[in-house]
Design a protein around this motif. Structure first.
Motif, short mmCIF file in Angstrom:
data_model
loop_
_atom_site.label_atom_id
_atom_site.label_comp_id
_atom_site.label_asym_id
_atom_site.label_seq_id
_atom_site.Cartn_x
_atom_site.Cartn_y
_atom_site.Cartn_z
N GLU A 86 -19.17 8.45 -6.66
CA GLU A 86 -18.72 7.07 -6.72
C GLU A 86 -17.52 6.92 -5.80
N PHE A 87 -17.39 5.76 -5.18
CA PHE A 87 -16.42 5.57 -4.12
C PHE A 87 -15.40 4.48 -4.46
N VAL A 88 -14.17 4.74 -4.05
CA VAL A 88 -13.11 3.74 -3.98
C VAL A 88 -12.65 3.75 -2.53
N ILE A 89 -12.50 2.57 -1.93
CA ILE A 89 -12.15 2.48 -0.50
C ILE A 89 -10.77 1.88 -0.34
N VAL A 90 -9.97 2.50 0.50
CA VAL A 90 -8.73 1.88 0.98
C VAL A 90 -8.94 1.57 2.46
N THR A 91 -8.82 0.32 2.82
CA THR A 91 -9.16 -0.11 4.18
C THR A 91 -7.98 -0.74 4.89
N SER A 92 -7.93 -0.54 6.19
CA SER A 92 -7.06 -1.33 7.06
C SER A 92 -7.95 -2.35 7.77
N GLY A 93 -7.41 -3.06 8.74
CA GLY A 93 -8.25 -3.91 9.58
C GLY A 93 -8.07 -5.40 9.45
N ALA A 94 -7.28 -5.87 8.47
CA ALA A 94 -7.14 -7.33 8.31
C ALA A 94 -6.49 -7.97 9.54
N ILE A 95 -5.46 -7.33 10.07
CA ILE A 95 -4.78 -7.89 11.25
C ILE A 95 -5.72 -7.86 12.46
N ALA A 96 -6.47 -6.76 12.59
CA ALA A 96 -7.39 -6.65 13.72
C ALA A 96 -8.46 -7.73 13.68
N VAL A 97 -8.94 -8.07 12.48
CA VAL A 97 -9.93 -9.15 12.35
C VAL A 97 -9.33 -10.47 12.81
N ALA A 98 -8.13 -10.77 12.35
CA ALA A 98 -7.51 -12.06 12.69
C ALA A 98 -7.26 -12.19 14.18
N LYS A 99 -6.88 -11.10 14.82
CA LYS A 99 -6.59 -11.13 16.25
C LYS A 99 -7.81 -11.49 17.08
N GLN A 100 -9.00 -11.34 16.51
CA GLN A 100 -10.22 -11.64 17.24
C GLN A 100 -10.36 -13.14 17.54
N PHE A 101 -9.78 -13.98 16.69
CA PHE A 101 -10.06 -15.41 16.87
C PHE A 101 -8.85 -16.31 16.70
N GLU A 129 5.30 1.60 -14.65
CA GLU A 129 4.26 2.24 -15.45
C GLU A 129 3.20 1.23 -15.89
N GLU A 130 3.63 0.03 -16.27
CA GLU A 130 2.67 -0.98 -16.71
C GLU A 130 1.72 -1.36 -15.57
N SER A 131 2.27 -1.52 -14.36
CA SER A 131 1.43 -1.86 -13.21
C SER A 131 0.47 -0.72 -12.89
N ARG A 132 0.95 0.51 -12.95
CA ARG A 132 0.10 1.67 -12.69
C ARG A 132 -1.07 1.71 -13.68
N THR A 133 -0.76 1.48 -14.94
CA THR A 133 -1.81 1.47 -15.96
C THR A 133 -2.82 0.37 -15.70
N ASN A 134 -2.34 -0.82 -15.34
CA ASN A 134 -3.24 -1.94 -15.07
C ASN A 134 -4.13 -1.67 -13.86
N ILE A 135 -3.56 -1.08 -12.81
CA ILE A 135 -4.35 -0.74 -11.62
C ILE A 135 -5.48 0.22 -11.99
N LYS A 136 -5.12 1.28 -12.70
CA LYS A 136 -6.11 2.30 -13.06
C LYS A 136 -7.19 1.71 -13.95
N ASN A 137 -6.79 0.95 -14.96
CA ASN A 137 -7.78 0.38 -15.87
C ASN A 137 -8.73 -0.58 -15.16
N THR A 138 -8.17 -1.41 -14.27
CA THR A 138 -9.01 -2.37 -13.54
C THR A 138 -10.01 -1.65 -12.65
N ILE A 139 -9.54 -0.67 -11.89
CA ILE A 139 -10.43 0.05 -10.98
C ILE A 139 -11.48 0.84 -11.76
N ASP A 140 -11.09 1.43 -12.87
CA ASP A 140 -12.05 2.16 -13.69
C ASP A 140 -13.16 1.24 -14.19
N VAL A 141 -12.81 0.04 -14.64
CA VAL A 141 -13.81 -0.91 -15.12
C VAL A 141 -14.75 -1.31 -13.98
N LEU A 142 -14.18 -1.57 -12.80
CA LEU A 142 -15.01 -1.93 -11.65
C LEU A 142 -16.01 -0.83 -11.32
#
Length: 258
Positions: free
Chosen positions: A45-60, A112-125
């Motif tokens: 199972e995969f979790v992706i961390v991506t760059s590229g938002a700025i590069a997309v915007a620069k196109q147009f 700690e609360e934010s870390r827990t929320n991140i983990k729980n959200t990603i786990d559910v996804l």
């Protein structure tokens, strides 16, 4: 380890990979990534961390500067992010893959609360067969734009989720030895657990779109190593780069745990 015994991989994709070292996001590269995930989904199972938002915007779009380049880059990231996600979602959907967006900043990992929320959200996804696609929340944080190209973010996320493997896709065949660079006959350091050795070898480079260079990838691998996670630095410009690395059909750097 994820659900049903699947191994969890965090895949970090840099701007140079997504653009294939051009001035445009490569839909073909995102389709290549989607095809590999589809081929591997029974065992991984995969979790992706991506760059590229700025590069997309620069196109147009070209924005007027107010004298602060960082503000322009943040605005470009805001414009580009939904377009980048649309390309991911369309490419993944064609192969029956579901994608979701998560925007994070380094400050989220300090509470700690934010870390827990991140983990729980990603786990559910992930448990519901969604692939979280994570990017830095550039409109409120500037560190990634200036320096890290999401390398540190990928390592922090990998550690938080306790993944089985961190794969950093870049535009080289891993980390090259200093001697081979000097001799203009580059050779990949194939495996080591010595972070200091790697620091002694690398020559930081700055590319057209990315800002990470190899130094931040080594820093990311150290964060992962401290969390007992192995890191692979692979050449994402090659087709089928994940599967080929798994079957030792390509040269890449494997940074093992101690």
């Amino acid at each position: 380890m994820g659900k049903l015994g699947k191994k969890r991989i965090l895949l970090k994709i840099g701007s140079n990979v997504l653009t294939k070292e051009t001035n445009h996001i490569s839909r073909g590269k995102i389709e290549d990534i989607a095809c590999q995930i589809a081929d591997l989904k029974d065992d991984y199972e995969f979790v992706i961390v991506t760059s590229g938002a700025i590069a997309v915007a620069k196109q147009f779009v070209q924005l007027e500067s107010n004298g602060k380049e960082i503000n322009v880059k943040q605005a470009l990231a805001s414009i580009g992010q939904p377009h980048l996600m649309r390309i991911y979602q369309e490419s993944f959907r064609e192969l029956g893959l579901l994608a979701s967006q998560c925007l994070l900043s380094y400050s989220d990992f300090k509470k700690e609360e934010s870390r827990t929320n991140i983990k729980n959200t990603i786990d559910v996804l992930v448990e519901n067969s969604y692939i979280p696609i994570i990017n830095e929340n550039d409109t409120v944080a500037t560190d990634e734009i200036k320096f890290g190209d999401n390398d540190k973010l990928s390592a922090l996320t990998a550690a938080l989720l306790n993944v089985d493997l961190l794969i950093i896709a870049t535009n080289t065949n891993g980390i090259y030895s200093k001697e081979s660079i000097a001799a203009e006959n580059v050779k990949t350091i194939k495996q080591t657990n010595d972070i200091q050795l790697l620091r002694d070898q690398i020559q930081a480079s700055v590319s057209l779109h990315g800002t990470g260079g190899m130094s931040t990838k080594i820093e990311a691998s150290e964060i992962a190593q401290n969390a007992k996670i192995e890191t692979w630095i692979v050449n994402g410009l090659n087709d089928n780069f994940i599967v080929n690395a798994m079957h030792n059909k390509s040269e890449f750097t494997k940074i093992t745990v101690k």
